[in-house]
Design an enzyme around this catalytic site. Sequence first.
Site, mmCIF file in Angstrom:
data_model
loop_
_atom_site.group_PDB
_atom_site.id
_atom_site.type_symbol
_atom_site.label_atom_id
_atom_site.label_comp_id
_atom_site.label_asym_id
_atom_site.label_seq_id
_atom_site.Cartn_x
_atom_site.Cartn_y
_atom_site.Cartn_z
ATOM 1 C CB SER A 83 -10.501 11.410 10.464
ATOM 2 O OG SER A 83 -11.477 10.393 10.348
ATOM 3 N N GLY A 152 -6.143 13.568 13.273
ATOM 4 C CA GLY A 152 -7.511 13.094 13.479
ATOM 5 C C GLY A 152 -7.525 11.742 14.169
ATOM 6 C CE1 TYR A 449 4.544 8.673 12.629
ATOM 7 C CE2 TYR A 449 6.415 7.243 13.034
ATOM 8 C CZ TYR A 449 5.512 8.188 13.487
ATOM 9 O OH TYR A 449 5.592 8.649 14.778
HETATM 10 P P1 FDA Z 1 -6.450 10.998 7.459
HETATM 11 O O1 FDA Z 1 -7.779 11.606 7.557
HETATM 12 O O2 FDA Z 1 -5.552 11.451 6.357
HETATM 13 O O3 FDA Z 1 -6.591 9.411 7.449
HETATM 14 C C1 FDA Z 1 -5.512 8.507 7.351
HETATM 15 C C2 FDA Z 1 -5.970 7.193 6.688
HETATM 16 O O4 FDA Z 1 -7.027 6.602 7.443
HETATM 17 C C3 FDA Z 1 -6.536 7.374 5.283
HETATM 18 O O5 FDA Z 1 -6.295 6.202 4.546
HETATM 19 C C4 FDA Z 1 -8.016 7.519 5.536
HETATM 20 O O6 FDA Z 1 -8.807 7.197 4.426
HETATM 21 C C5 FDA Z 1 -8.242 6.576 6.689
HETATM 22 N N1 FDA Z 1 -9.317 7.029 7.579
HETATM 23 C C6 FDA Z 1 -9.455 8.264 8.117
HETATM 24 N N2 FDA Z 1 -10.534 8.308 8.891
HETATM 25 C C7 FDA Z 1 -11.105 7.087 8.858
HETATM 26 C C8 FDA Z 1 -12.258 6.543 9.464
HETATM 27 N N3 FDA Z 1 -13.026 7.283 10.254
HETATM 28 N N4 FDA Z 1 -12.588 5.259 9.205
HETATM 29 C C9 FDA Z 1 -11.805 4.514 8.385
HETATM 30 N N5 FDA Z 1 -10.683 4.979 7.781
HETATM 31 C C10 FDA Z 1 -10.336 6.266 8.023
HETATM 32 N N6 FDA Z 1 1.454 9.347 14.445
HETATM 33 C C11 FDA Z 1 1.778 8.852 15.662
HETATM 34 O O7 FDA Z 1 1.561 7.678 15.923
HETATM 35 N N7 FDA Z 1 2.303 9.666 16.607
HETATM 36 C C12 FDA Z 1 2.527 10.994 16.393
HETATM 37 O O8 FDA Z 1 3.005 11.697 17.282
HETATM 38 C C13 FDA Z 1 2.206 11.524 15.110
HETATM 39 N N8 FDA Z 1 2.424 12.837 14.798
HETATM 40 C C14 FDA Z 1 2.102 13.328 13.552
HETATM 41 C C15 FDA Z 1 2.354 14.676 13.242
HETATM 42 C C16 FDA Z 1 2.036 15.178 11.977
HETATM 43 C C17 FDA Z 1 2.299 16.627 11.674
HETATM 44 C C18 FDA Z 1 1.470 14.331 10.999
HETATM 45 C C19 FDA Z 1 1.142 14.849 9.629
HETATM 46 C C20 FDA Z 1 1.219 13.004 11.322
HETATM 47 C C21 FDA Z 1 1.544 12.491 12.578
HETATM 48 N N9 FDA Z 1 1.329 11.136 12.894
HETATM 49 C C22 FDA Z 1 1.654 10.664 14.149
HETATM 50 C C23 FDA Z 1 0.799 10.217 11.883
HETATM 51 C C24 FDA Z 1 -0.703 10.039 12.030
HETATM 52 O O9 FDA Z 1 -0.959 9.174 13.109
HETATM 53 C C25 FDA Z 1 -1.296 9.416 10.754
HETATM 54 O O10 FDA Z 1 -1.019 10.215 9.648
HETATM 55 C C26 FDA Z 1 -2.814 9.216 10.908
HETATM 56 O O11 FDA Z 1 -3.245 8.213 10.036
HETATM 57 C C27 FDA Z 1 -3.557 10.493 10.665
HETATM 58 O O12 FDA Z 1 -4.913 10.390 10.938
HETATM 59 P P2 FDA Z 1 -5.899 11.485 10.292
HETATM 60 O O13 FDA Z 1 -7.270 11.145 10.653
HETATM 61 O O14 FDA Z 1 -5.390 12.863 10.620
HETATM 62 O O15 FDA Z 1 -5.574 11.267 8.764
#
Ligand code: FDA
Length: 508
Positions: A83, A152, A449
């Site tokens: 995402s 995301g 995390y």
């Molecule tokens: P990504 O796309 O990498 O997905 C993460 C995981 O979920 C993967 O295993 C993926 O396969 C799975 N996934 C993604 N989309 C899916 C879907 N639609 N259906 C099923 N599975 C799915 N956290 C927090 O609580 N508070 C905060 O303030 C922050 N701040 C922060 C800052 C920065 C710079 C980073 C890099 C990370 C954070 N985080 C955070 C952590 C963040 O909440 C965590 O990394 C999330 O899982 C990221 O979601 P994404 O969709 O961006 O990641």
Amino acid sequence: SSDEKIQENFVECMASHSNATNNLHIRGSPMYTYLLEAAEQNPRWLNTTTLKPSFIITPNHAWEIQATVVCSKEHGLLVRVKSGGHDYEGLSYLCNAAFIIIDLTNFRSLAIDIEKETAWIQSGVTLGELYYSIGMKSKVHGFPAGLCPSVGVGGHFSGGGIGTLIRKYGLASDNVIDAYLVDVNGRFLDRKSMGEDLFWAIRGGGGGSFGVVTAWKVKLVRVPKRVTVFTVHKKMDQEGKELVFRWQNLVNKMPHELFIRVVIQNVVGGGQKNEDPIEILFNSLFLGSKKKALAVMKRTFPELGLEDEDCEEISWIESVLYFYGYKNGEKLEVLLGRTDQYKGFFKAKSDFVQKPIPIDSLDGIKERFLKKSIVFMIMDPFGGRMDEISESESPFPHRKGNLYNIQYLVKWNENSDMVTKDHIDWVKELYDYMEPYVCRSPRSAYINYRDLDLGSNKHERTSYLQAKSWGEKYFKGNFKRLVLVKSMVDPGNFFRNEQSVPPISELK
Ligand code: FDA
């Protein structure tokens, strides 16, 4: 080769599903390379020898996802769902077997209903886009989720979601009221058709185990027209340590409207001389006017010495910019960027704290922080609403009794093995040092995390006993229920990764 055969069959299968090949990108195509690089918010694995996906699909419609799941299963590809791509260990774009990435960058629609105070949000929407859209429609609504705008919704809501409204409204996942999901059989389900067990599991059980969530329905929350932000900077001297100690004793009992997080950091770059490079930030949001903020602080935490000129009264949406470090009057549109403005190499670990760390033990933290930059210890306050939600109401179990969450974060600028190892060793040693002071039975961690040091599944077979060792750190007693749900909805363990929930068939 057999790989080529798999790929050929897969493309054929996709073509036979109403021609779901339009958004399919094959290795070597320009879009493929662009998408792969854009996916990696932690570029530690770029240009390494890790396996690259056979395909990346950027679906516009749910049926393309359904076809991808069906054809991947049929032809032996694993699926990675991406995402926002912020997974700390890269699990949304890395895999050690033939795989396809379902990249949800085009799943970006967002429908906000201010009258009903709800929103439907597709998984590829970022937190920044969500906050921006709410802010454009209402001055008195917000949503309780994380601080980084490029994160995301898809991964974030799947694992919880900690942000500045946590003490008032809980986690992002606590405010999800419906969802659309493509399951392992390619069915498109909503809350009613997926049932309450699966709906429970996807709100905090971590992404990647239960299916592809395509959209979430959430309740919006109310915020005052004006809120107050302040950041008090201290050094890690006797006064600073006493303030941290005092904060630990108050943090979970403060009014729900008050969020004060503590960040200990050394951001003084290499080569720069500085006798005392460690800073402590009391980085805060109060849901109310400056006048009230000052009064509440005087009553609850006078030792911090908050003054009128430390505070800024702004709108909630402006506070979102403030917390991500935009403090120079930037336009709200910066929230729409899809790449982390601080993108770089990093490693993080996490803990929960239930008893204040003794004041003298803070010296050990200081000692370690003096040896390394760029390093952070981010302590997010719990209590408030978090105390009112039971441990089993959702998979996220870290509720009443937890004072705060710690994230240990180390960043570096050079992608060499030696530099990487040196930084990771540093954070591991700090984590070892902290063991006596944090929640230990079991030592807890926050799934968002993600930390593969806690343990990981073997590729072909996932043993429950093995998985339990890290699963209970993230989910405590809820891990068992997650395993039961997984056994019901995906007994063949199609949706699997290094830290996915295993089914009970592998309960040995
Ligand atoms: P990504 O796309 O990498 O997905 C993460 C995981 O979920 C993967 O295993 C993926 O396969 C799975 N996934 C993604 N989309 C899916 C879907 N639609 N259906 C099923 N599975 C799915 N956290 C927090 O609580 N508070 C905060 O303030 C922050 N701040 C922060 C800052 C920065 C710079 C980073 C890099 C990370 C954070 N985080 C955070 C952590 C963040 O909440 C965590 O990394 C999330 O899982 C990221 O979601 P994404 O969709 O961006 O990641």
